[in-house]
Design a protein around this motif. Structure first.
Motif, PDB file in Angstrom:
ATOM      1  N   TYR A   1       0.835  -1.208   0.000  1.00 18.95           N
ATOM      2  CA  TYR A   1       0.000   0.000   0.000  1.00 18.95           C
ATOM      3  C   TYR A   1       0.868   1.255   0.000  1.00 18.95           C
ATOM      4  O   TYR A   1       0.572   2.225  -0.709  1.00 18.95           O
ATOM      5  N   ILE A   2       1.931   1.242   0.779  1.00 21.05           N
ATOM      6  CA  ILE A   2       2.824   2.409   0.828  1.00 21.05           C
ATOM      7  C   ILE A   2       3.427   2.666  -0.554  1.00 21.05           C
ATOM      8  O   ILE A   2       3.549   3.825  -0.999  1.00 21.05           O
ATOM      9  N   ASP A   3       3.784   1.588  -1.265  1.00 21.99           N
ATOM     10  CA  ASP A   3       4.316   1.741  -2.629  1.00 21.99           C
ATOM     11  C   ASP A   3       3.258   2.329  -3.556  1.00 21.99           C
ATOM     12  O   ASP A   3       3.547   3.212  -4.374  1.00 21.99           O
ATOM     13  N   PHE A   4       2.029   1.823  -3.428  1.00 22.16           N
ATOM     14  CA  PHE A   4       0.909   2.342  -4.230  1.00 22.16           C
ATOM     15  C   PHE A   4       0.695   3.823  -3.927  1.00 22.16           C
ATOM     16  O   PHE A   4       0.550   4.655  -4.830  1.00 22.16           O
ATOM     17  N   ARG A   5       0.703   4.145  -2.646  1.00 20.42           N
ATOM     18  CA  ARG A   5       0.464   5.521  -2.208  1.00 20.42           C
ATOM     19  C   ARG A   5       1.555   6.461  -2.707  1.00 20.42           C
ATOM     20  O   ARG A   5       1.278   7.613  -3.079  1.00 20.42           O
ATOM     21  N   SER A   6       2.785   5.985  -2.710  1.00 18.80           N
ATOM     22  CA  SER A   6       3.899   6.852  -3.115  1.00 18.80           C
ATOM     23  C   SER A   6       3.790   7.271  -4.577  1.00 18.80           C
ATOM     24  O   SER A   6       4.331   8.314  -4.975  1.00 18.80           O
ATOM     25  N   VAL A   7       3.071   6.487  -5.375  1.00 15.86           N
ATOM     26  CA  VAL A   7       2.884   6.820  -6.789  1.00 15.86           C
ATOM     27  C   VAL A   7       1.718   7.786  -6.975  1.00 15.86           C
ATOM     28  O   VAL A   7       1.843   8.819  -7.650  1.00 15.86           O
ATOM     29  N   TYR A   8       0.582   7.472  -6.355  1.00 14.74           N
ATOM     30  CA  TYR A   8      -0.652   8.195  -6.672  1.00 14.74           C
ATOM     31  C   TYR A   8      -0.965   9.373  -5.758  1.00 14.74           C
ATOM     32  O   TYR A   8      -1.557  10.361  -6.195  1.00 14.74           O
ATOM     33  N   TYR A   9      -0.596   9.286  -4.491  1.00 16.12           N
ATOM     34  CA  TYR A   9      -0.960  10.365  -3.568  1.00 16.12           C
ATOM     35  C   TYR A   9      -0.328  11.705  -3.970  1.00 16.12           C
ATOM     36  O   TYR A   9      -1.029  12.730  -3.989  1.00 16.12           O
ATOM     37  N   PRO A  10       0.973  11.735  -4.306  1.00 15.75           N
ATOM     38  CA  PRO A  10       1.555  13.017  -4.749  1.00 15.75           C
ATOM     39  C   PRO A  10       0.881  13.556  -6.011  1.00 15.75           C
ATOM     40  O   PRO A  10       0.730  14.775  -6.163  1.00 15.75           O
ATOM     41  N   GLN A  11       0.471  12.659  -6.911  1.00 10.17           N
ATOM     42  CA  GLN A  11      -0.242  13.111  -8.107  1.00 10.17           C
ATOM     43  C   GLN A  11      -1.551  13.784  -7.726  1.00 10.17           C
ATOM     44  O   GLN A  11      -1.919  14.827  -8.286  1.00 10.17           O
ATOM     45  N   LEU A  12      -2.255  13.192  -6.780  1.00  7.61           N
ATOM     46  CA  LEU A  12      -3.543  13.751  -6.368  1.00  7.61           C
ATOM     47  C   LEU A  12      -3.364  15.102  -5.675  1.00  7.61           C
ATOM     48  O   LEU A  12      -4.171  16.018  -5.875  1.00  7.61           O
ATOM     49  N   GLU A  13      -2.312  15.242  -4.876  1.00 12.18           N
ATOM     50  CA  GLU A  13      -2.040  16.534  -4.246  1.00 12.18           C
ATOM     51  C   GLU A  13      -1.777  17.606  -5.301  1.00 12.18           C
ATOM     52  O   GLU A  13      -2.274  18.735  -5.202  1.00 12.18           O
ATOM     53  N   MET A  14      -0.996  17.244  -6.320  1.00 12.42           N
ATOM     54  CA  MET A  14      -0.702  18.186  -7.395  1.00 12.42           C
ATOM     55  C   MET A  14      -1.966  18.541  -8.181  1.00 12.42           C
ATOM     56  O   MET A  14      -2.221  19.707  -8.501  1.00 12.42           O
ATOM     57  N   MET A  15      -2.796  17.530  -8.476  1.00  7.80           N
ATOM     58  CA  MET A  15      -4.023  17.766  -9.229  1.00  7.80           C
ATOM     59  C   MET A  15      -4.997  18.638  -8.449  1.00  7.80           C
ATOM     60  O   MET A  15      -5.702  19.467  -9.029  1.00  7.80           O
TER      61      MET A  15
END
Length: 379
Positions: A343-357
């Motif tokens: 989950y942490i690996d998954f989060r490291s990819v998508y969470y920063p993208q969502l913050e930027m979006m």
């Protein structure tokens, strides 16, 4: 319009691939299907349809299957077996199927859209919400005594998912109304997560009060619960006219911050109670605006759809960020370290993208509002 008629072997394979609970009569289904194809063939070259492309044969089969399964459900086995032999019945089914196939495939009404499910600001968040739903489905038991927080979190995620779907289909005000419910669930979730078992027990008891109020229990149990409700009203100096407030929000008295507050600091309602104690009162004005939409005021009828597209998307994102905190706190102690690492690996990819979006969408919304205001001033 082009019409592709699949052979019976291909038709059977499509139906069999669905692994339906009960085995359908494939010969009957195919007979209805070919009859509807014949009807569509008669109208396919009319001026109404001649400029359309090919009809998706799978879509056509699914309409056929849905109609036939429904008919089987509403008739007894004996009635349905008799009807299947009646050419008029088959013709009637085929006509309905062709009407639905042509109308809903080629002539379906579609709203103008400001986004779609392929837009990264929607699809990226959908990926995350889909992960949540798959995970929470294995944890949720719909047992208020043990999984209330998990169940409420899952419902909140489903509401966020629904809001995104509505936005992608061009239903902006409906999506905003859905966010309103999401916000209510989220505020409650924040409090239950913060104050733990004592508040969860109280919240569950008030759910029982609500069921009793609607006479959902035996008369004896309803009477017992109403004794408790009236006692709680007396102890907090509320009158009988306030019974709904006590039932819906009386669990707030089990939050020390609420029960120890000075008079008029909080009230037994959402905006001055649940939302305020949850620390999310900064959304109060937006929540008030959502009430205008929910209650069918002129603002609903003459709303600026692009405004509500941006506003809803931004607020769904902000709700998501808080839901993610709750999800992590629940998920982390319940799974193996290897699963948490995934989950942490998954989060490291998508969470920063969502913050930027979220930042980008907020910026676009601000710029859009400035341009719109300038146009209004120039008129």
């Amino acid at each position: 319009m082009q019409l592709v008629i699949v052979d019976q072997d291909s038709f059977n394979k499509v139906v069999e691939s669905l692994h339906l609970a009960s085995e359908p009569d494939l010969d009957f289904l195919y007979q209805v299907y070919t009859s509807s194809c014949a009807i569509i063939a008669q109208v396919k070259d009319t001026s109404l349809l001649e400029h359309f492309g090919s009809l998706n044969p799978t879509e056509h089969i699914f309409y056929c299957l849905g109609e036939c399964i429904y008919e089987q459900q509403i008739h007894s086995s004996e009635e349905f077996n008799t009807l299947k032999k009646d050419p008029k019945y088959i013709s009637s089914l085929a006509t309905m199927i062709s009407d639905k196939t042509l109308s809903l495939y080629f002539l379906e009404y579609r709203e103008p859209k400001f986004g779609n499910k392929y837009l990264p600001t929607i699809s990226t968040l959908e990926v995350y919400l889909n992960y949540f739903l798959n995970t929470l489905s294995s944890l949720s038991q719909k047992d208020p005594r043990t999984t209330l927080v998990v169940d409420l979190l899952k419902k909140s995620v489903k509401l966020a998912h629904t809001a995104l779907q509505l936005l992608s289909e061009g239903h902006e005000t409906e999506a905003f109304s859905t966010w309103r419910t999401l916000h209510e669930c989220e505020c409650t979730l924040v409090l239950l997560q913060k104050y733990g078992d004592p508040l969860i027990d109280s919240y569950n008891r008030h759910m029982e009060y609500a069921i009793a109020y609607r006479r959902g229990y035996s008369q004896e149990k309803c009477d017992q619960l109403f004794v408790e409700i009236k006692e709680k009203m007396r102890s907090h100096n509320y009158k009988s006219k306030d019974i709904k407030k006590i039932i819906e929000y009386g669990w707030l008295f089990d939050i020390p911050e609420f029960s120890n507050a000075t008079e008029n600091t909080y009230r037994l309602n959402f905006r001055d109670g649940v939302e305020k104690i949850a620390g999310l009162e900064r959304y109060s004005k937006i929540y008030e605006l959502s009430s205008e939409i929910v209650h069918s005021t002129p603002m609903l009828i003459y709303s600026d759809d692009q405004y509500f597209f941006y506003l809803t998307l931004i607020n769904v994102y902000e709700s998501f960020f808080r839901l993610e905190d709750v999800f992590t706190s629940i998920f982390s102690p319940k799974v193996a370290p290897s699963v948490m690492k995934a989950y942490i690996d998954f989060r490291s990819v998508y969470y920063p993208q969502l913050e930027m979006m979220h930042r980008q969408t907020t910026y676009f919304f601000t710029m859009w509002q400035k341009r719109k205001n300038k146009k209004s001033e120039d008129k």
